[in-house]
Design a protein around this motif. Structure first.
Motif, PDB file in Angstrom:
ATOM      1  N   THR A 199      -6.235  -1.510  -2.762  1.00 27.59           N
ATOM      2  CA  THR A 199      -5.461  -1.672  -4.025  1.00 27.59           C
ATOM      3  C   THR A 199      -4.405  -2.778  -4.017  1.00 27.59           C
ATOM      4  O   THR A 199      -4.097  -3.735  -4.645  1.00 27.59           O
ATOM      5  N   HIS A 237       2.312   1.660  -3.437  1.00 25.88           N
ATOM      6  CA  HIS A 237       1.279   1.988  -4.283  1.00 25.88           C
ATOM      7  C   HIS A 237       0.704   3.658  -4.136  1.00 25.88           C
ATOM      8  O   HIS A 237       0.862   4.255  -4.935  1.00 25.88           O
ATOM      9  N   LEU A 238       0.789   4.133  -2.785  1.00 29.68           N
ATOM     10  CA  LEU A 238       0.467   5.501  -2.697  1.00 29.68           C
ATOM     11  C   LEU A 238       1.672   6.343  -3.209  1.00 29.68           C
ATOM     12  O   LEU A 238       1.535   7.411  -3.644  1.00 29.68           O
ATOM     13  N   TYR A 258     -10.785   6.712  -3.429  1.00 31.52           N
ATOM     14  CA  TYR A 258      -9.922   7.103  -4.639  1.00 31.52           C
ATOM     15  C   TYR A 258     -10.658   8.403  -5.412  1.00 31.52           C
ATOM     16  O   TYR A 258     -11.606   8.851  -4.995  1.00 31.52           O
ATOM     17  N   ALA A 314       0.841  -1.203   0.229  1.00 32.56           N
ATOM     18  CA  ALA A 314      -0.138   0.153   0.110  1.00 32.56           C
ATOM     19  C   ALA A 314       0.754   1.461  -0.015  1.00 32.56           C
ATOM     20  O   ALA A 314       0.671   2.324  -0.839  1.00 32.56           O
ATOM     21  N   ALA A 331      -5.505   2.658  -0.589  1.00 32.40           N
ATOM     22  CA  ALA A 331      -4.159   2.178  -0.983  1.00 32.40           C
ATOM     23  C   ALA A 331      -4.151   0.673  -0.208  1.00 32.40           C
ATOM     24  O   ALA A 331      -3.446  -0.241  -1.064  1.00 32.40           O
TER      25      ALA A 331
END
Length: 119
Positions: free
Chosen positions: A57, A22-23, A34, A19, A54
């Motif tokens: 995802t 990804h962030l 999002y 996460a 995040a």
């Protein structure tokens, strides 16, 4: 998403690290999982996300909740541990006007590290 060889704590820690990655790649969003406006022209997994978005995802490939109980247990554990770390519900902490992307990334990584140390 889950693997048989890792404990739920390790799986949740891995999700928190993913996460954070990804962030760092897509950017911080406030106010929803999002950036809905960005999602109109981009794949949802490439849109700016909040801390919970995040995590989702990282676990599911999209900033939305899954329906698989095993995966939900992992994300719930990750969100719970991050909540414990920051001391308040993640949405209000994430959405604080002064909250920065770097602070969110640091909290995600620090929580993952603490989980591994405690395991």
């Amino acid at each position: 998403m889950s693997t048989e060889t890792q404990s739920p704590t390790q799986q949740a820690a891995d999700v928190l690290d993913k996460a954070a990655d990804h962030l760092a790649a897509v950017g911080l969003h406030k106010g929803y999982l999002y950036d809905e406006r960005q999602a109109k022209g981009s794949a949802m997994n490439r849109c700016r996300v909040c801390a919970v978005g995040a995590i989702l995802t990282a676990a599911y490939g999209t900033p939305r909740y899954a329906v698989d109980d095993a995966d939900i247990n992992v994300t719930d554990r990750a969100i719970f541990m991050l909540t414990e770390k920051v001391g308040e519900p993640i949405p209000s902490w994430n959405d604080h006007p002064d909250r920065t992307q770097d602070e969110v990334i640091t909290a995600l990584r620090d929580t993952a590290n603490q989980m591994r140390e405690a395991a």
